[in-house]
Design a protein around this motif. Structure first.
Motif, PDB file in Angstrom:
ATOM      1  N   ASP A   1       0.841  -1.197   0.000  1.00  0.00           N
ATOM      2  CA  ASP A   1       0.000   0.000   0.000  1.00  0.00           C
ATOM      3  C   ASP A   1       0.884   1.258   0.000  1.00  0.00           C
ATOM      4  O   ASP A   1       0.744   2.156   0.842  1.00  0.00           O
TER       5      ASP A   1
ATOM      6  N   ALA B   1       0.926   3.751  -1.855  1.00  0.00           N
ATOM      7  CA  ALA B   1       0.249   5.032  -2.093  1.00  0.00           C
ATOM      8  C   ALA B   1      -0.011   5.736  -0.765  1.00  0.00           C
ATOM      9  O   ALA B   1      -0.030   6.973  -0.697  1.00  0.00           O
ATOM     10  N   ALA B   2      -0.183   4.946   0.304  1.00  0.00           N
ATOM     11  CA  ALA B   2      -0.494   5.541   1.610  1.00  0.00           C
ATOM     12  C   ALA B   2       0.752   5.662   2.494  1.00  0.00           C
ATOM     13  O   ALA B   2       0.667   6.177   3.622  1.00  0.00           O
TER      14      ALA B   2
ATOM     15  N   THR C   1       4.439   6.887   4.007  1.00  0.00           N
ATOM     16  CA  THR C   1       5.062   8.210   4.172  1.00  0.00           C
ATOM     17  C   THR C   1       6.562   8.055   4.364  1.00  0.00           C
ATOM     18  O   THR C   1       7.034   6.984   4.760  1.00  0.00           O
TER      19      THR C   1
ATOM     20  N   TYR D   1       8.432   5.884  -5.995  1.00  0.00           N
ATOM     21  CA  TYR D   1       8.226   5.725  -4.540  1.00  0.00           C
ATOM     22  C   TYR D   1       9.565   5.799  -3.803  1.00  0.00           C
ATOM     23  O   TYR D   1       9.662   6.340  -2.712  1.00  0.00           O
TER      24      TYR D   1
END
Ligand code: BGC
Length: 366
Positions: free
Chosen positions: A144, A146-147, A149, A182
């Motif tokens: 995941d 995309a979520a 940090t 990413y």
């Protein structure tokens, strides 16, 4: 008495030579290895498909040894092969391809491009770049990302296939084109060697000579007590199923990964990996329907032998961005591509329904 025995021996030898070398064939199928399961299936399917089209075909596997494969190809030529379908080991196959040209045999590079020469008819394979993007995407989804940090980044380590197999470059680059954004945002951190591109020197450190599982396992073991000692890995980019399972075995022996294994990619939809996915261990695989590849390659051989216009259903010609897949280092060969499919626990039935496994295996995957 001795004389008679001698004559008999010569007769026996002569007969066995006739049986061995004299048997005429139309299509010779040279496969690279049996330690990766798919090639056993590929060889058998190719032979069956060629026979369906009315040809006499023979298949041999070369145990990841190019001189052995070249001898096998010589054998096919001696038996009069009009076409060769070759899954090569490395560019040492070039001399055998040149011999085939001299003998007037059609050469098809199967799944793996033949590098160092473009003096052969066709290359047929899957979209290997897409295989890589699917591997990368499965890691993005599995973590995941995309979520995620940069304050709480995820950790990944990278593995690639054989440095002698151009497919390994495309798999890696496809995956990295998905993962690099990413990594550059700091939400995914690479542990261990970090090539951004397959042409970077560090690629050699993550590559796995001849796709050998023990090599990948040993490197993972070393990594776990080396560069990855102070972190917990969330993901491993693994280029195929054979290596993914070897890497996961190394993780399973480490107490840190008892509760949760890293999200690990794969390729080939091998039965053992499908079971591993079902059991929540390996995260994904890429299904390449090799039965379809074999069917397409046999039809291609048929059309080339007959001098017909090439028209192979289910394939596209590699053009535009995809043209690179057909670059041999010396020039471009005409390249036909089939489409790979990402498989996770959610769609494990895709290869099952395609008839990729035996009935007994399919039952276990229900
Ligand atoms: C094939 C993969 C396979 C690997 C190891 C590659 O060239 O495309 O399907 O896993 O070789 O045999």
């Amino acid at each position: 008495m001795k004389k008679i025995a001698g004559v008999l021996l010569i007769l026996v030898l002569a007969v066995s030579m006739l049986v061995g070398c004299g048997k005429k064939i139309d299509i010779g199928i040279a496969m690279p290895e049996t330690h990766v399961e798919r090639w056993v299936k590929d060889g058998n399917s190719l032979k069956a498909e060629a026979e369906k089209l009315g040809y006499k075909a023979a298949v041999q596997w070369a145990n990841a040894d190019q001189p052995t494969q070249n001898q096998q190809i010589q054998g096919f030529l001696t038996q009069g092969a009009k076409a060769l379908i070759i899954g090569n080991i490395n560019d040492g196959v070039g001399s055998a391809v040149a011999d085939a040209r001299r003998e007037g045999a059609v050469v098809i590079a199967y799944d793996r491009i033949i590098q160092g020469t473009d003096d052969y008819e066709y290359y047929i394979t899957f979209n290997n770049y897409k295989v890589g993007t699917l591997q990368g995407q499965s890691i993005v989804d599995g973590l995941d990302l995309a979520a995620a940090t940069s304050a709480a980044p995820k950790f990944i380590t990278l593995f690639a296939g054989s440095p002698t197999d151009a497919n390994a470059n495309f798999f890696f680059q496809g995956a990295m084109d998905v993962l690099l954004p990413y990594i550059d945002r700091g939400v995914l951190r690479v542990v261990g060697p970090f090539p951004r591109h397959y042409s970077d020197a560090a690629f050699q450190q993550i590559a796995t000579e001849n796709w050998q599982a023990p090599v990948a396992k040993a490197r993972m073991e070393a990594l776990l007590i080396g560069a990855a000692r102070t972190v917990t890995l969330d993901a491993v980019l693994a280029p195929n199923d054979t290596l993914a399972r070897a890497i996961l075995e190394a993780c399973k022996a480490d107490s840190k990964y008892q509760a949760k294994l890293p999200v690990t990619s794969g390729q080939d939809a091998e039965f053992d990996s499908a079971m591993s996915i079902k059991n929540g261990e390996q995260y994904s695989t890429v299904f390449k329907d090799t039965a379809k590849l074999a069917e397409a390659a046999a039809l291609l051989a048929d059309q080339l032998i007959k001098g017909l216009e090439v028209d192979i259903p289910g394939t596209v010609l590699a053009e535009g961005d995809l043209e690179e897949i057909g670059f041999t280092g010396t020039g471009y060969v005409k390249t036909l591509l089939l489409d790979p499919i990402l498989v996770t626990k959610d769609n494990l039935q895709v290869p099952v329904e395609a008839g990729f496994y035996t009935e007994a295996q399919a039952e276990q995957l229900q």
